[in-house]
Design a protein around this motif. Structure first.
Motif, PDB file in Angstrom:
ATOM      1  N   THR A 178       0.847  -1.191   0.000  1.00  0.00           N
ATOM      2  CA  THR A 178       0.000   0.000   0.000  1.00  0.00           C
ATOM      3  C   THR A 178       0.886   1.246   0.000  1.00  0.00           C
ATOM      4  O   THR A 178       1.698   1.423   0.904  1.00  0.00           O
ATOM      5  N   ASP A 179       0.741   2.067  -1.028  1.00  0.00           N
ATOM      6  CA  ASP A 179       1.512   3.304  -1.135  1.00  0.00           C
ATOM      7  C   ASP A 179       0.821   4.363  -0.285  1.00  0.00           C
ATOM      8  O   ASP A 179      -0.160   5.000  -0.718  1.00  0.00           O
ATOM      9  N   ILE A 180       1.303   4.580   0.923  1.00  0.00           N
ATOM     10  CA  ILE A 180       0.654   5.492   1.870  1.00  0.00           C
ATOM     11  C   ILE A 180       0.708   6.933   1.372  1.00  0.00           C
ATOM     12  O   ILE A 180      -0.273   7.668   1.453  1.00  0.00           O
ATOM     13  N   ASP A 181       1.856   7.345   0.829  1.00  0.00           N
ATOM     14  CA  ASP A 181       1.989   8.726   0.356  1.00  0.00           C
ATOM     15  C   ASP A 181       1.005   9.028  -0.769  1.00  0.00           C
ATOM     16  O   ASP A 181       0.348  10.082  -0.782  1.00  0.00           O
ATOM     17  N   LYS A 182       0.872   8.097  -1.711  1.00  0.00           N
ATOM     18  CA  LYS A 182      -0.056   8.293  -2.821  1.00  0.00           C
ATOM     19  C   LYS A 182      -1.498   8.287  -2.318  1.00  0.00           C
ATOM     20  O   LYS A 182      -2.339   9.065  -2.780  1.00  0.00           O
ATOM     21  N   LEU A 183      -1.773   7.402  -1.360  1.00  0.00           N
ATOM     22  CA  LEU A 183      -3.114   7.327  -0.802  1.00  0.00           C
ATOM     23  C   LEU A 183      -3.509   8.638  -0.136  1.00  0.00           C
ATOM     24  O   LEU A 183      -4.614   9.152  -0.330  1.00  0.00           O
ATOM     25  N   PHE A 184      -2.588   9.215   0.665  1.00  0.00           N
ATOM     26  CA  PHE A 184      -2.860  10.488   1.309  1.00  0.00           C
ATOM     27  C   PHE A 184      -3.050  11.599   0.276  1.00  0.00           C
ATOM     28  O   PHE A 184      -3.901  12.475   0.424  1.00  0.00           O
ATOM     29  N   GLU A 185      -2.244  11.557  -0.778  1.00  0.00           N
ATOM     30  CA  GLU A 185      -2.324  12.595  -1.811  1.00  0.00           C
ATOM     31  C   GLU A 185      -3.692  12.594  -2.484  1.00  0.00           C
ATOM     32  O   GLU A 185      -4.256  13.644  -2.792  1.00  0.00           O
ATOM     33  N   ILE A 186      -4.252  11.411  -2.679  1.00  0.00           N
ATOM     34  CA  ILE A 186      -5.542  11.297  -3.360  1.00  0.00           C
ATOM     35  C   ILE A 186      -6.702  11.590  -2.420  1.00  0.00           C
ATOM     36  O   ILE A 186      -7.667  12.280  -2.780  1.00  0.00           O
ATOM     37  N   LYS A 187      -6.614  11.091  -1.211  1.00  0.00           N
ATOM     38  CA  LYS A 187      -7.757  11.122  -0.290  1.00  0.00           C
ATOM     39  C   LYS A 187      -7.808  12.361   0.601  1.00  0.00           C
ATOM     40  O   LYS A 187      -8.816  12.590   1.268  1.00  0.00           O
ATOM     41  N   ARG A 188      -6.735  13.160   0.660  1.00  0.00           N
ATOM     42  CA  ARG A 188      -6.710  14.314   1.555  1.00  0.00           C
ATOM     43  C   ARG A 188      -7.420  15.528   0.955  1.00  0.00           C
ATOM     44  O   ARG A 188      -6.946  16.642   1.058  1.00  0.00           O
ATOM     45  N   LYS A 189      -8.539  15.330   0.366  1.00  0.00           N
ATOM     46  CA  LYS A 189      -9.250  16.434  -0.265  1.00  0.00           C
ATOM     47  C   LYS A 189     -10.668  16.512   0.296  1.00  0.00           C
ATOM     48  O   LYS A 189     -11.312  15.494   0.511  1.00  0.00           O
ATOM     49  N   TYR A 190     -11.120  17.733   0.531  1.00  0.00           N
ATOM     50  CA  TYR A 190     -12.477  17.966   1.025  1.00  0.00           C
ATOM     51  C   TYR A 190     -13.334  18.521  -0.111  1.00  0.00           C
ATOM     52  O   TYR A 190     -12.874  19.346  -0.909  1.00  0.00           O
ATOM     53  N   ASP A 191     -14.563  18.063  -0.171  1.00  0.00           N
ATOM     54  CA  ASP A 191     -15.466  18.498  -1.231  1.00  0.00           C
ATOM     55  C   ASP A 191     -16.158  19.818  -0.905  1.00  0.00           C
ATOM     56  O   ASP A 191     -16.851  20.373  -1.752  1.00  0.00           O
ATOM     57  N   ILE A 192     -16.001  20.288   0.330  1.00  0.00           N
ATOM     58  CA  ILE A 192     -16.675  21.521   0.753  1.00  0.00           C
ATOM     59  C   ILE A 192     -15.630  22.549   1.181  1.00  0.00           C
ATOM     60  O   ILE A 192     -14.518  22.190   1.567  1.00  0.00           O
ATOM     61  N   ASP A 193     -16.012  23.833   1.116  1.00  0.00           N
ATOM     62  CA  ASP A 193     -15.060  24.907   1.381  1.00  0.00           C
ATOM     63  C   ASP A 193     -15.791  26.075   2.035  1.00  0.00           C
ATOM     64  O   ASP A 193     -16.967  26.332   1.755  1.00  0.00           O
ATOM     65  N   PHE A 194     -15.093  26.779   2.901  1.00  0.00           N
ATOM     66  CA  PHE A 194     -15.691  27.922   3.587  1.00  0.00           C
ATOM     67  C   PHE A 194     -16.036  29.066   2.636  1.00  0.00           C
ATOM     68  O   PHE A 194     -16.848  29.930   2.972  1.00  0.00           O
ATOM     69  N   GLU A 195     -15.434  29.097   1.453  1.00  0.00           N
ATOM     70  CA  GLU A 195     -15.735  30.184   0.533  1.00  0.00           C
ATOM     71  C   GLU A 195     -17.165  30.088  -0.001  1.00  0.00           C
ATOM     72  O   GLU A 195     -17.689  31.036  -0.579  1.00  0.00           O
ATOM     73  N   ASP A 196     -17.808  28.927   0.206  1.00  0.00           N
ATOM     74  CA  ASP A 196     -19.196  28.771  -0.211  1.00  0.00           C
ATOM     75  C   ASP A 196     -20.168  29.455   0.750  1.00  0.00           C
ATOM     76  O   ASP A 196     -21.341  29.640   0.424  1.00  0.00           O
ATOM     77  N   VAL A 197     -19.682  29.798   1.962  1.00  0.00           N
ATOM     78  CA  VAL A 197     -20.538  30.400   2.979  1.00  0.00           C
ATOM     79  C   VAL A 197     -20.649  31.898   2.735  1.00  0.00           C
ATOM     80  O   VAL A 197     -19.637  32.606   2.683  1.00  0.00           O
ATOM     81  N   LYS A 198     -21.865  32.382   2.599  1.00  0.00           N
ATOM     82  CA  LYS A 198     -22.102  33.804   2.379  1.00  0.00           C
ATOM     83  C   LYS A 198     -22.183  34.525   3.727  1.00  0.00           C
ATOM     84  O   LYS A 198     -22.935  34.130   4.626  1.00  0.00           O
ATOM     85  N   GLY A 199     -21.418  35.597   3.873  1.00  0.00           N
ATOM     86  CA  GLY A 199     -21.435  36.364   5.113  1.00  0.00           C
ATOM     87  C   GLY A 199     -20.828  35.580   6.269  1.00  0.00           C
ATOM     88  O   GLY A 199     -19.931  34.757   6.085  1.00  0.00           O
ATOM     89  N   GLN A 200     -21.303  35.874   7.481  1.00  0.00           N
ATOM     90  CA  GLN A 200     -20.880  35.177   8.709  1.00  0.00           C
ATOM     91  C   GLN A 200     -19.367  35.240   8.929  1.00  0.00           C
ATOM     92  O   GLN A 200     -18.766  34.286   9.436  1.00  0.00           O
ATOM     93  N   GLU A 201     -18.739  36.358   8.597  1.00  0.00           N
ATOM     94  CA  GLU A 201     -17.295  36.479   8.778  1.00  0.00           C
ATOM     95  C   GLU A 201     -16.911  36.454  10.256  1.00  0.00           C
ATOM     96  O   GLU A 201     -15.843  35.965  10.617  1.00  0.00           O
ATOM     97  N   THR A 202     -17.777  36.972  11.116  1.00  0.00           N
ATOM     98  CA  THR A 202     -17.489  36.945  12.552  1.00  0.00           C
ATOM     99  C   THR A 202     -17.458  35.508  13.067  1.00  0.00           C
ATOM    100  O   THR A 202     -16.600  35.130  13.875  1.00  0.00           O
TER     101      THR A 202
END
Length: 508
Positions: A178-202
């Protein structure tokens, strides 16, 4: 007429080495299994018999006794099937198997001889390596998971015939890699991001502080203000999982069968969101043979309790101790098991049953008695353990229609990593220590206040009638805010911001 093999059983999330002894004698045709087996192991008699016959092997219709040692350790699960089947073949002389003492094997047998995957293989492989074994035979679906453990060769088999062929030297099988480095490279991604949130900067600022110091958070606001949306994105700004953290988390999921078969490692922070109808055992773990609950499944990640006051008060009180100790201890008559539970708690609540108390958009329909009853489930000792209490206002129309993107998760994670590096140096290179976990003695050392900061904290303690635990929480939070600002000293503005995150104390 006696064969000895090695296998493993799971107790909680820990693997234990077991010796499987198979003895054949007499005219009785029974297959007897002793050594504290559970129902799943006792039923293996019929699975093993059918698997041997359907795989083309001769089944010895004699008295077969299988002993699982040590005899005083409770055994559970179908992982012994493969070793029992191979042991019967060896003891009966049907096949010549050399070097069984150097092998360790686990797997469930199907009636046609296929080897099915089992739970907890990662923990088993770690225990096998620690015990000095160099080769391990596992179901082929479990092989990538087990191969994450370095220093032991993992051989995946798909059937009883393949296992016997490999053990007899007639079927070469390459060790799984099992190539751990390659596995982490592929799987360490999130499908959601805070830039999608409108307002609520506080609120984003408060969550950045929480992620930087590992602080627990409670958000209160009307329905639709974005509490759940914000909470789901907190994992995306936490530091990336290290290999050690990933292994700890993965073995918990593996032990309860929640690890996907194609997933060798969990590479992102877990996010658990149990429903408010969940029972205490579902949260902290339990059953006759203790297994991890939601608190442990959130290890190194986020535990999100939506509709916080809707949880039973008894259930909420059970999480108080784990929040302090970062572990769950379950005591039963047969054994006491400890599960890791180092997580960040995020709770969300409406200000009242209808959700619109204090709102300028809709009128609240709740009576004062209803509001008091609704919020009374949240005890003072529980709220003391929540560092940040923040209001999440409804988002106005202009902010919703604004095309400009908000602050991204990558930007927020950069701030978090900067603060975590300061803490790593503070705690002598321990990357897992955060400000939220400081002891009272460490607070006295690392949270020394300037005279003006001292005066501001004293005033807040008196005005809000805060407890000694809340005092420590404010100091820890101010330390994190100072770390984010790159300040060695805790200044009045840092204390002021930390105190502002306790403003819901008066409401409760």
């Amino acid at each position: 007429m006696l064969a000895r093999l090695n296998s493993l059983t799971l107790s909680g999330i820990e693997g234990h080495i077991c010796e499987v002894e198979v003895h054949i004698s007499g005219d009785d045709t029974r297959l007897l299994i002793v050594g504290l087996p559970d129902a799943a192991i006792k039923e293996s008699c019929e699975r093993v018999r059918s698997a041997l016959i359907n795989s083309g092997f001769k089944y010895p219709f004699e008295q077969i006794t299988v002993n699982l040692a040590p005899a005083d350790l409770k055994k559970e699960g179908p992982a012994f099937d493969l070793s029992i089947g191979v042991g019967i073949l060896s003891a009966s002389g049907a096949v010549q198997l050399e070097g069984l003492k150097n092998e360790i094997m686990v797997g469930e047998l199907a009636l046609d001889g296929r080897v099915r995957p089992v739970n907890g293989v990662l923990s088993m492989a770690m225990s096998a390596k620690a015990a000095g074994f160099e080769r391990m035979i596992v179901p082929i679906e479990n092989a990538p998971e087990a191969a994450v453990v370095q220093g032991i060769d993992i051989f995946g088999v798909g059937s009883l015939t393949e296992a016997v062929g490999f053990l007899s030297g007639n079927l070469p099988i390459e060790p799984t890699y099992t190539d751990i480095d390659k596995l982490f490279e592929i799987k360490r991604k999130y499908d959601i991001d805070f830039e999608d949130v409108k307002g609520q900067e506080t609120v984003k600022r408060a969550l950045t502080i929480a992620a930087s110091g590992g602080h627990n958070v409670m958000m209160m606001g009307p329905p639709g203000s974005g509490k759940t949306m914000l909470s789901k994105r907190v994992a995306s700004i936490l530091p990336e999982l290290s290999l050690e953290e990933s292994l700890e988390t993965t073995r918990i999921y593996s032990s309860v069968g929640l690890l996907e078969r194609e997933q060798a490692l969990i590479a992102t922070r877990p996010f658990r969101s149990p429903h408010h109808s969940a029972s205490a055992p579902a949260l902290i773990g339990g059953s006759a043979h203790p297994r991890p609950g939601e608190l442990s499944l959130a290890h190194h990640g986020i535990l999100f309790l939506d509709e916080f006051p809707e949880f039973s008060r008894n259930v909420l009180e059970t999480i108080r101790q784990p929040l302090e100790d970062s572990q769950v201890t379950i005591a039963r008559a047969q054994a006491t098991v400890t599960f890791p539970a180092d997580f960040m708690l995020i709770a969300s609540a409406n200000p009242c049953p209808c959700g619109y108390y204090g709102s300028t958009q809709k009128e609240c329909r709740c009576t004062p008695a209803q509001i008091e009853k609704y919020l009374s489930k949240l005890s003072g000792p529980l709220l003391d353990r929540i560092d940040i209490q923040i209001e999440v206002p409804a988002v106005d129309y202009r902010a919703l229609r604004n095309k400009a993107k908000g602050q991204s998760s990558a930007s927020m994670r950069g701030q978090v990593n900067q603060a975590r590096n300061v803490q790593r140096n503070r705690f002598k290179g321990d990357s897992r220590r955060v400000n939220a976990g400081m002891s009272h003695r460490e607070i006295e050392v690392f949270c020394e206040l300037e005279p003006k900061s001292e005066l501001m904290l004293k005033s807040a303690m008196n005005d809000l009638s805060l407890s000694a635990r809340a005092h420590d929480k404010i100091c820890k939070l101010a330390r994190t805010i100072a770390d984010l600002a790159g300040s060695e000293a805790i200044r009045p503005e840092h204390i002021g911001e930390a105190v502002s995150y306790r403003r819901l104390d008066k409401m409760f």
